[in-house]
Design an enzyme around this catalytic site. Sequence first.
Site, mmCIF file in Angstrom:
data_model
loop_
_atom_site.group_PDB
_atom_site.id
_atom_site.type_symbol
_atom_site.label_atom_id
_atom_site.label_comp_id
_atom_site.label_asym_id
_atom_site.label_seq_id
_atom_site.Cartn_x
_atom_site.Cartn_y
_atom_site.Cartn_z
ATOM 1 N N LYS A 262 10.928 26.582 24.536
ATOM 2 C CA LYS A 262 11.423 27.895 24.125
ATOM 3 C C LYS A 262 11.061 28.947 25.186
ATOM 4 C CE LYS A 262 11.033 27.445 19.077
ATOM 5 N NZ LYS A 262 12.404 27.774 18.690
ATOM 6 N N ARG A 336 14.364 19.264 11.632
ATOM 7 C CA ARG A 336 15.220 18.336 10.886
ATOM 8 C C ARG A 336 14.769 16.891 11.073
ATOM 9 N NH1 ARG A 336 20.419 20.768 13.613
ATOM 10 N NH2 ARG A 336 19.048 22.567 13.293
HETATM 11 N N1 BES Z 1 11.280 26.738 14.344
HETATM 12 C C1 BES Z 1 12.577 26.971 14.833
HETATM 13 C C2 BES Z 1 13.399 27.894 13.934
HETATM 14 C C3 BES Z 1 12.922 29.322 13.834
HETATM 15 C C4 BES Z 1 13.463 30.286 14.669
HETATM 16 C C5 BES Z 1 12.031 29.696 12.872
HETATM 17 C C6 BES Z 1 13.049 31.608 14.553
HETATM 18 C C7 BES Z 1 11.607 31.008 12.754
HETATM 19 C C8 BES Z 1 12.128 31.966 13.600
HETATM 20 C C9 BES Z 1 13.347 25.657 14.947
HETATM 21 O O1 BES Z 1 12.609 24.513 15.184
HETATM 22 C C10 BES Z 1 14.315 25.805 16.065
HETATM 23 O O2 BES Z 1 13.895 25.960 17.171
HETATM 24 N N2 BES Z 1 15.592 25.760 15.729
HETATM 25 C C11 BES Z 1 16.630 25.881 16.665
HETATM 26 C C12 BES Z 1 17.715 24.953 16.194
HETATM 27 C C13 BES Z 1 18.844 24.788 17.147
HETATM 28 C C14 BES Z 1 18.362 24.173 18.418
HETATM 29 C C15 BES Z 1 19.894 23.953 16.472
HETATM 30 C C16 BES Z 1 17.134 27.305 16.700
HETATM 31 O O3 BES Z 1 17.176 27.951 15.647
HETATM 32 O O4 BES Z 1 17.451 27.796 17.774
HETATM 33 ZN ZN ZN Z 2 12.215 24.159 17.245
#
Ligand code: BES
Ligand code: ZN
Length: 496
Positions: A262, A336
Site C-alpha cells: 500500500k 477475502r
Molecule cells: N484492509 C483493506 C480495506 C480497507 C481500506 C479497510 C480502507 C479500511 C479502510 C483491504 O484489505 C484492501 O486493501 N482492499 C482493497 C481491495 C481491492 C484490492 C480489491 C481495496 O479496498 O483497495
Molecule cells: Zn488489503
Amino acid sequence: MTPISYKVSNVSPKATSDLISVYAVGLDGKETQLQGAASKLAGLKSLNLKALAISGAFEATSRLNVGNGVVGLIGIGEGITNHSKAREIGGAIGRAFKDAKSLTIDIPIASSEIALALLEGLAIAQYEFTKYKSSGSKTATLKSVHLVSSKSVSKTELDRLRILSEALNATRDLVNTPGNDLYPAKLAEIVKSQSKIPGVTVEIWDEKKLAKEKCIGILSVGQGSARGPRLVKITYSPSRAKSHLALVGKGITFDTGGISLKPPLGILGMKYDMAGAATIAQATLAIARLGLPIKVTAFMCIAENMPSGSATRPTDVITFRNGKTVEVINTDAEGRLVMADGLILASELKPDLIIDLATLTGGARVALGNRYTGLMGEDKAVAAIEKAASAAGELVWHMPLAEELLDLLKSDVADFVNSRLGNPAGSMLVGGLFLREFVGLASAKGKDRLNWAHLDFATAANNDLAPYGYTVKGATGSMVRTLVTVAEQMTAKQKK
Ligand code: BES
Ligand code: ZN
Ligand code: ZN
C-alpha cells in the site's frame, strides 16, 4: 474502570459539588428554548440564552454555574423523537460531561425505550484509549448517572447495557492497539483469556494445525510475516440452544498490502483491519454473558499481511479446503482469502445463519460514506440483520450482489482471481461475490446456499473524523450491538 451505576427515578437528587445537572434546550423554530424541567427552574428561567450563546441545536452542549451547582445544557433540536436520537443525545451528554463524578439528567423522556437508549448512548460514549499516553489517566471519571424520569427501566435492561458497553470497550481496546503490540498470537491469547465464561470453549489453531486443516487462505496471507497466523474458534454452546449462529471475522492485525504494498497514506488505519475478528469475538462473549439460549460458533481469521522473501507473490495460485483454486493477483485483497477459510469452516457446521464481518474494501467508503456498513447476502439473512441493526440504531445498507460483476473474478489459470487490477467497478460488491463462492450449500442435493450475509464495515469500524453522538474517535465498536441483537431475535423466534 469501575462500572457506572445507573438509576432511573422520578425524584431529583440534591446538588453536590461533584454533580452536574443536565437539562435540555431545544429549538422552537429558530429560537432556542428551555425544555421540560429546565423551563420551571428558577436559576435557569431568568437566563438570556441568546446572550450566553447557548444553542438548542441537536447535540450542542454548554455548561453554566447556576447558584451553587454546575448545570449542563444539552441541545435536543426538535426533540428526542425515537430511540436512535435518544442514543445520540445520550452519547453527546456522555462525551461532554464525562469529567463529572455524578450526572443527573432531567430532560423530556417520552418512553421507557427512549430512557434506556439514552443511557446506552451515554455508556458507550465513556470510552477513552489512553494506554499509550505517558500522562496516563483517563479524563472520564463518571461513577453514577441518575435519569430523572417516571418511565421505568428494569434491572435486566441495565445489566444488558453494562454487558454490551463492556463488549464495545473490549472491542475498541483491541482494535485501537497498534500492530507492534497486537500480532496474531497475541490477539488469539487475549481473546482466550477473556473467554472464561460458562458454556464457552476456545481453540487456537497455529500454523501446523492450519496446514493440517488446509486453511490455505490464512496461511498464504500470513506467510510473509515473522509473526505467524492463527485461527481462533470460539464456541458457545448452552444446553437449551435450539438454533445456531456462525460468525466469521477478518483479523488482519496489520495490512501492509503485502507484495502489492500500500502507499504511505493508504497504509494508515490498517491496524484497524482486525476489527471484524475482534467484533465477532466480543459479540459472542457478550451473548454468552447474557446467557442467551443459542449456539454460537465464531471464527476469527487472523494473520499479519507483510511483504518479505516468504510472502505470497502476485499470480501465485492457492487451493482452498473446499477444492476451489484462486490466483492471487493482488496481495492487498487479502481479507477475502482469510475469510474464505472461515466461511468454509462455518458452512461445514450447517448453522441456521452465517454472518461474516470484515473491513474488506476501501470501496465501502466510496459507495456509502463514513458511517454506513454495507450489507450483502441471502434475503432472509439480510432481513434479519436489517431488523437487528434498526433496533440497535446502527447504520447498515443493503447492497446488491450484482451478478454481472462475477466476470471480474474469472482467472485464466485458476477458478477465480482474488481481484482484478485496474477495474474498481463495484469493489465492495465484488468482495461480497468472492466470499459467496465459499459459502456452502444447505444440503448435498439441493442448490440452495446456506443462509448467509456479509457485512463490510471498512469505514464504520473506525472514526477518524470528529466524534459525534455516541461515536468516539478511533475504533467505534460498531456492529457488536447489532450482532448481539441478531442472536436475541433468533432466540425470541425459537420460543414461538
Ligand atoms: N484492509 C483493506 C480495506 C480497507 C481500506 C479497510 C480502507 C479500511 C479502510 C483491504 O484489505 C484492501 O486493501 N482492499 C482493497 C481491495 C481491492 C484490492 C480489491 C481495496 O479496498 O483497495
Ligand atoms: Zn488489503
Ligand atoms: Zn485488509
